[in-house]
Design an enzyme around this catalytic site. Structure first.
Site, PDB file in Angstrom:
ATOM      1  N   HIS A 327       1.009  -0.984   0.148  1.00 14.47           N
ATOM      2  CA  HIS A 327       0.026   0.125   0.058  1.00 14.47           C
ATOM      3  C   HIS A 327       0.954   1.241  -0.008  1.00 14.47           C
ATOM      4  O   HIS A 327       2.234   1.329   0.231  1.00 14.47           O
ATOM      5  CB  HIS A 327      -0.976  -0.001   1.242  1.00 14.47           C
ATOM      6  CG  HIS A 327      -2.025  -1.229   1.215  1.00 14.47           C
ATOM      7  ND1 HIS A 327      -2.970  -0.965   0.165  1.00 14.47           N
ATOM      8  CD2 HIS A 327      -2.337  -1.939   2.198  1.00 14.47           C
ATOM      9  CE1 HIS A 327      -3.789  -1.918   0.514  1.00 14.47           C
ATOM     10  NE2 HIS A 327      -3.240  -2.577   1.418  1.00 14.47           N
ATOM     11  N   CYS A 370      -0.139   2.724  -4.427  1.00 14.01           N
ATOM     12  CA  CYS A 370      -0.833   4.080  -4.775  1.00 14.01           C
ATOM     13  C   CYS A 370       0.016   5.059  -4.240  1.00 14.01           C
ATOM     14  O   CYS A 370       1.156   5.093  -3.585  1.00 14.01           O
ATOM     15  CB  CYS A 370      -2.293   4.108  -3.866  1.00 14.01           C
ATOM     16  SG  CYS A 370      -3.522   2.993  -4.437  1.00 14.01           S
TER      17      CYS A 370
END
Length: 507
Positions: A327, A370
């Site tokens: 992430h 991301c």
């Protein structure tokens, strides 16, 4: 008397019996743009070659139509007049002339002529070039039985603008052949921005069983042909730009793969990431890297691992590759602990002033994570949407569009000389999410596919542009039904062209 299917097949059996082993290698080479020669060589029954031609509708042995013109053209090129006569006799009845004037193009005829003019001296010279200029390993060289195998390897590893200048250096003493090669090199130069002449119908890079069968090379070469040999490698034959030395060893590749996190509410499990991990490990082993995989590491553990790599003497290594699957958010990635690790703290360890043994060598950082919380809008739908989830560290189902992320200004970036020779490939643009599903991420799947398909014919930057195109045509749909697109973003601080070279090892 009308020829029957049985008569036609009997003729093919007769032709097969009259073909010597060398003749068969020759005709399969001439047919290489129509049927896959590698698979032909693996078949024990040579008649299957004629079956493959019939499946491609290149020859026909039907009751309504018989067309063996391709074989006649091939045998004329090979000088097999006895077989041409046999076909002529058979064709006096219903054998129809094909509407196609020729099956064997100029490029294939020229390569065939190169093969026919190759003696033992030229063959050894070609193999020496494969080793020194193209980087072919000993195992593959030992499998080369004749000039046709040698030309197969050259076609697989090089583009036309690279291969034909190399062939010219081998056949300089043959005035006629050298002139023909010169003419074709000029033709390649004139068509540098169009599709490579004579591209094979079937994939050159592997069998049907391969997980990622690459497409034919993309239209347009990134290299400008000048017909001169380069001191770096055969892949830079046609380029006036210098390339990084590939080193005695390819180098070290680190794969940091975070699937699960301390708090599943803020950092959901990254389903499919292990598929990305396995693909990256397989891919960089293919290119000779010492691949080291680490799963579910905290920020502190990641920093320690990279610090250990920093202390290694990289003098014999050509490059460093660091892949991070996690992430993330703008300029940070998440450790398994759920905390953020600044990307700059990872890359700065390998600046020229912090890791002198990697100075002047490419440092390739790959981030599947991301860089924000927004989704990229879709202005036209290129493909059916693929169900996916994002790699942002958000509470599931939170309203992503409500959060805007500021992109850093140029004056905030440190682009001092010590920061040179970095290539940082982000799976998405700053401020936006990056998608993945249970099969892996859009970005990593495309990256591995195109690295395998185009290396070492193309440099890594050119390949990343193709990855951009590929990923941009894949449309994601979140679990909430929202459709979104994705465009990766490479950040280039390289000072030379960067190539990856496959090695002949079992992976």
């Amino acid at each position: 008397m009308e020829a029957t299917t049985s008569n036609c097949r009997m003729l093919l059996i007769e032709i097969n019996e009259k073909l010597s082993s060398d003749d068969f290698q020759s005709i399969t080479f001439l047919a290489k743009d129509i049927v896959n020669r590698k698979r032909i060589k693996e078949k024990e029954n040579r008649l299957e070659f004629f079956e493959d031609l019939e499946k491609k509708a290149v020859i026909k042995c039907g009751t309504e139509e018989t067309d063996l013109l391709f074989l006649k053209q091939a045998f004329l090129i090979m000088g097999k007049n006895n077989l041409v006569s046999a076909l002529d006799e058979f064709g006096e009845g219903p054998c129809k002339q094909s509407s196609r004037e020729t099956f064997v193009n100029t490029r294939r005829k020229l390569l065939y002529q190169v093969g026919e003019e190759t003696g033992q001296e030229e063959l050894q010279n070609l193999k020496a070039h494969l080793s020194s200029k193209v980087g072919v390993g000993k195992r593959t060289l030992d499998l080369i039985r004749d000039v046709w195998d040698c030309l197969d390897v050259l076609e697989e590893r090089l583009s036309d603008s690279e291969m034909f200048p190399l062939l010219k250096t081998v056949y300089t003493a043959d005035v006629k052949l050298s002139g023909l090669l010169d003419d074709f090199i000029k033709e390649v130069g004139e068509h540098a921005q169009t599709h490579t002449l004579g591209t094979q119908v079937e994939d050159r890079m592997g069998s049907e069983e391969t997980t990622y069968d690459p497409p034919p090379p993309s239209d347009g070469s990134t290299m400008t042909p000048d017909g001169a040999l380069s001191e770096f490698s055969a892949t830079t034959l046609s380029s006036r730009l210098s390339a990084y030395d590939k080193g005695k060893n390819a180098g070290i590749c680190i794969v940091l793969n975070n699937e699960t996190f301390g708090n599943a509410n803020t950092h959901p499990t990254r389903n499919g990431t292990n598929a990305d991990r396995d693909l990256l490990e397989w891919s960089f082993k293919l290119f000779g890297f010492d691949v080291r995989v680490y799963n579910n590491k905290t920020c502190q553990e990641i920093s320690y691992i990279l610090g250990e790599i920093q202390q290694i003497d990289h003098k014999d290594n050509g490059a460093l590759v660091v892949c991070t699957l996690s992430h993330g958010n703008l300029n940070v990635v998440s450790g398994a602990c759920g905390q953020d690790l600044p990307i700059n703290s990872m890359t700065s360890l390998f600046r020229a002033d912090n890791c002198p043994s990697l100075a002047g060598k490419p440092k390739f950082f790959i981030f599947q994570a991301c860089q924000g919380k927004d989704t990229q809008d879709v202005w036209h739908q290129t493909n059916a949407p693929v169900m996916a989830e994002s790699d942002t560290n958000l509470v599931p189902n939170s309203p992503m569009a409500e959060v805007m992320t500021e992109v850093p200004h140029l004056h905030q970036l440190n682009l001092a000389p010590a920061e040179a020779d970095f290539l940082i490939a982000h799976s998405t643009m700053p401020g936006y999410v990056s998608f993945r599903n249970d099969k892996g991420s859009f970005f990593v799947q495309s990256l591995v596919k195109h690295l395998k398909a185009h290396s070492p014919r193309e440099d890594v930057i050119s390949i990343l542009v193709e990855v951009n195109r590929d990923v941009s045509q894949t449309i994601g749909r979140t679990s909430g039904g929202q459709i979104a697109a994705q465009i990766p973003e490479p950040k280039v601080r390289l000072t030379k062209k960067f190539y990856l070279f496959p090695v002949e090892t079992e992976v």
